[in-house]
Design a protein around this motif. Structure first.
Motif, PDB file in Angstrom:
ATOM      1  N   CYS A  61       1.777   1.986   3.957  1.00  0.00           N
ATOM      2  CA  CYS A  61       2.012   1.054   4.957  1.00  0.00           C
ATOM      3  C   CYS A  61       2.228   0.043   4.023  1.00  0.00           C
ATOM      4  O   CYS A  61       2.509  -0.103   2.798  1.00  0.00           O
ATOM      5  CB  CYS A  61       0.837   0.674   5.775  1.00  0.00           C
ATOM      6  N   LYS A  79       0.843  -1.206  -0.104  1.00  0.00           N
ATOM      7  CA  LYS A  79      -0.048  -0.004  -0.011  1.00  0.00           C
ATOM      8  C   LYS A  79       0.930   1.235   0.050  1.00  0.00           C
ATOM      9  O   LYS A  79       1.887   1.357   0.312  1.00  0.00           O
ATOM     10  CB  LYS A  79      -0.884  -0.108   1.197  1.00  0.00           C
ATOM     11  N   CYS A 115       1.246  -3.240   3.727  1.00  0.00           N
ATOM     12  CA  CYS A 115       0.121  -4.191   3.775  1.00  0.00           C
ATOM     13  C   CYS A 115      -0.043  -4.447   2.206  1.00  0.00           C
ATOM     14  O   CYS A 115       0.167  -3.731   1.512  1.00  0.00           O
ATOM     15  CB  CYS A 115      -1.203  -3.666   4.375  1.00  0.00           C
ATOM     16  N   VAL A 151      -5.007  -5.608   6.572  1.00  0.00           N
ATOM     17  CA  VAL A 151      -4.841  -4.499   7.363  1.00  0.00           C
ATOM     18  C   VAL A 151      -3.716  -4.354   8.397  1.00  0.00           C
ATOM     19  O   VAL A 151      -3.374  -5.312   8.725  1.00  0.00           O
ATOM     20  CB  VAL A 151      -6.401  -4.099   7.711  1.00  0.00           C
ATOM     21  N   CYS A 152      -3.615  -3.116   8.885  1.00  0.00           N
ATOM     22  CA  CYS A 152      -2.696  -3.030   9.925  1.00  0.00           C
ATOM     23  C   CYS A 152      -3.181  -1.429  10.489  1.00  0.00           C
ATOM     24  O   CYS A 152      -4.097  -0.833  10.145  1.00  0.00           O
ATOM     25  CB  CYS A 152      -0.993  -2.866   9.588  1.00  0.00           C
ATOM     26  N   CYS A 183      -3.178   1.520   8.075  1.00  0.00           N
ATOM     27  CA  CYS A 183      -4.189   1.795   7.108  1.00  0.00           C
ATOM     28  C   CYS A 183      -5.705   1.663   7.618  1.00  0.00           C
ATOM     29  O   CYS A 183      -6.791   1.848   6.907  1.00  0.00           O
ATOM     30  CB  CYS A 183      -4.148   0.881   5.745  1.00  0.00           C
TER      31      CYS A 183
HETATM   32 ZN    ZN Z   1      -1.795  -1.248   6.419  1.00  0.00          ZN
END
Ligand code: ZN
Ligand code: ADP
Ligand code: MG
Length: 493
Positions: A38, A35, A40, A52-53, A56
């Protein structure tokens, strides 16, 4: 891909009076692995909420870190459409509330975009036209709401945040288009360039290419623009053209009956074949843009920019021109052959294998593309390699086998993957029929068709083809057509 989406349904009289004005805003998903802010994955189709993290998902206390590869891809796109890439650009927060936007704002670019002032050339009905590009900027995508069931009947909405933070480039055109065909050509041309330079897969069904259309009409000769309407939800090329046709007709209808166009955003309603109002200008968002405090300005220095520019491949327009001048193919051939980078490379490999350019172009269009199309295969999955096709074209071109035999051999090549030489040897197709045999066959055909002989003698040149065809058939297409021609003419006169 068909070149024109629709035949205009609007009356020519009214179109003589009013001129449509169209500008497009296109979002493309950049093909990075991770992304934009980030680490991901951007993989499409993974189970919901698995990529996801905290960054994001917009959790408090996290900080975005810019993905250099995303900037580089956006620069690549900007340079391919002749934009000026600015040494300094800046991210901005675009604030709005929506369930698929967990931070409550989207990180985009606003007053200092990555690139501005470009253009691309479209071709409509044989005429070339330059369409200006206002800007190209970077931004992050939002998540996706998934609705289940019908509104107000126990429906549920789910949110998938996988797409949150996927890098996008928004490309805004100048209001330079004047017909739905031009808008259609702009979008196909832009898509082809983006595919060539490998920055996006431009898959409209998966949402990696999205287009909003702005449209207005004005009396012809007027130098001011009319009030524009923005149409969203155009997820195919056909819908773009249909929605524009619909809007142009609607605008003209309102103005002709003394009304005024209200500035608004509308949605294309595929089921009903019309656009519906979504929100009016009064209800337009005020996004309260301000510079993103968590990110440094983007620095794209001259060295980096020049490296990106040098790494650009030959673009479709240049390739078309080169194919015409180098290989002696027609402009139409060149257009077909440069449809994708893969097809263009295939063609050049056929030529490299010894085939003359025009012959290679003909064989690809009449035999290869038709069969690929029938079997639903892409050029990359062709059972016949460019080298194998080149070999076949050389066999035909040098007169070792006839074109008719070549076509038969190609069918077997396509089915079995065997080479032309192999097939010709195994099936004895190479043995050209001798002149004696041709003459014998020709005498038989002439004997059996006294009526046509009489017609020929009374000056009907057309029946000559009939005799040649019959002789070719009798010799299983393995006779040299020129020799057949000569012998038939000699025997008839
Ligand atoms: Zn993320
Ligand atoms: P907005 O501020 O409403 O987003 P912009 O000036 O940013 O409007 O333009 C958005 C898009 O609309 C651009 O692609 C532009 O070319 C196009 N556009 C602007 N004015 C008109 C008009 N009068 N008719 C058709 N398209 C227009
Ligand atoms: Mg705008």
């Amino acid at each position: 891909m068909t070149k024109f989406a629709t035949e205009s349904a609007i009356s020519p009289d009214l179109l003589a009076k009013y001129e449509p004005v169209i500008g497009l805003e296109v979002h493309v998903q950049l093909l990075t692995k991770s992304k934009i802010f980030c680490g991901c994955s951007t993989q499409f189709g993974d189970p919901p909420n698995t990529n996801v993290c905290p960054v994001c998902l917009g959790l408090p206390g996290t900080l975005p870190v810019l993905n250099k590869r995303a900037v580089e891809m956006a620069m690549r796109a900007a340079l391919a459409i002749n934009c000026t890439v600015h040494e300094h650009s800046r991210f901005a927060r675009k604030n709005y509330f929506y369930p698929d936007l967990p931070k409550g704002y989207q990180i985009s670019q606003y007053e200092l975009p990555l690139a501005t002032g470009g253009w691309l050339e479209i071709e409509v009905k044989g005429k070339t036209k330059r369409i200006g590009i206002t800007r190209l900027h970077l931004e992050e995508d939002a998540g996706k709401s998934l609705h289940e069931g019908f509104p107000h009947s126990g429906e549920k909405t789910y949110v998938d945040f996988n797409r949150c933070g996927t890098p996008l480039s928004e490309i805004v055109s100048e209001p330079d288009m004047r017909t739905p065909d031009e808008a259609y050509a702009y979008l196909t041309t832009l898509r082809q360039i983006l595919l060539y330079i490998g920055v996006s897969d431009c898959n409209m069904e998966e949402g990696s290419l999205r287009c909003d259309a702005n449209v207005s009409v004005r009396p012809r000769g007027s130098s001011e623009f009319g009030t524009k309407v923005e149409v969203k939800n155009l997820n195919s090329f056909r819908y773009l053209a249909k929605a524009l046709e619909y809007e142009i007709e609607r605008h003209i209808g309102i103005i002709e009956s003394g009304g005024r166009i209200s500035q608004e955003t509308r949605l294309w309603n595929q089921a009903a074949n019309r656009t519906d109002s979504m929100r009016s200008k009064e209800k337009a968002h005020d996004y309260r843009y301000f510079p993103e405090p968590d990110l440094l300005p983007v620095h794209a220095g001259a060295t980096w920019r020049d490296d990106v520019l040098r790494a650009l491949p030959e673009l479709p327009g240049a390739k078309r021109a080169r194919f015409v001048s180098t290989y002696g193919v027609t402009a139409y051939d060149a257009e077909v052959l440069t449809d994708s980078q893969g097809l263009a490379d295939y063609f050049e490999s056929v030529v490299k294998a010894g085939a003359p350019g025009k012959a290679a172009a003909n064989w690809m269009q009449t035999e290869l593309l038709r069969r690929l199309n029938d079997s639903g295969k892409e050029i990359a999955a062709s059972p016949v390699s460019p080298k194998a096709l080149g070999e076949l074209v050389v066999l035909v071109d040098s007169g070792k086998i006839t074109a008719a035999v070549g076509k038969k051999a190609f069918a077997t090549m396509f089915e079995t993957g065997r080479s032309a030489t192999e097939i010709v040897a195994a099936e004895g197709l190479g043995a050209q029929v001798g002149e004696d045999t041709i003459e014998k066959a020709a005498r038989e055909v002439i004997e059996k068709n006294p009526d046509n002989v009489a017609k020929f003698k009374s000056g009907n040149e057309g029946v000559f083809k009939f005799f040649v065809g019959q002789v070719m058939k009798a010799t299983r297409g393995q006779a040299n057509p020129q020799v057949v021609n000569d012998i038939v003419r000699r025997l008839l006169s």
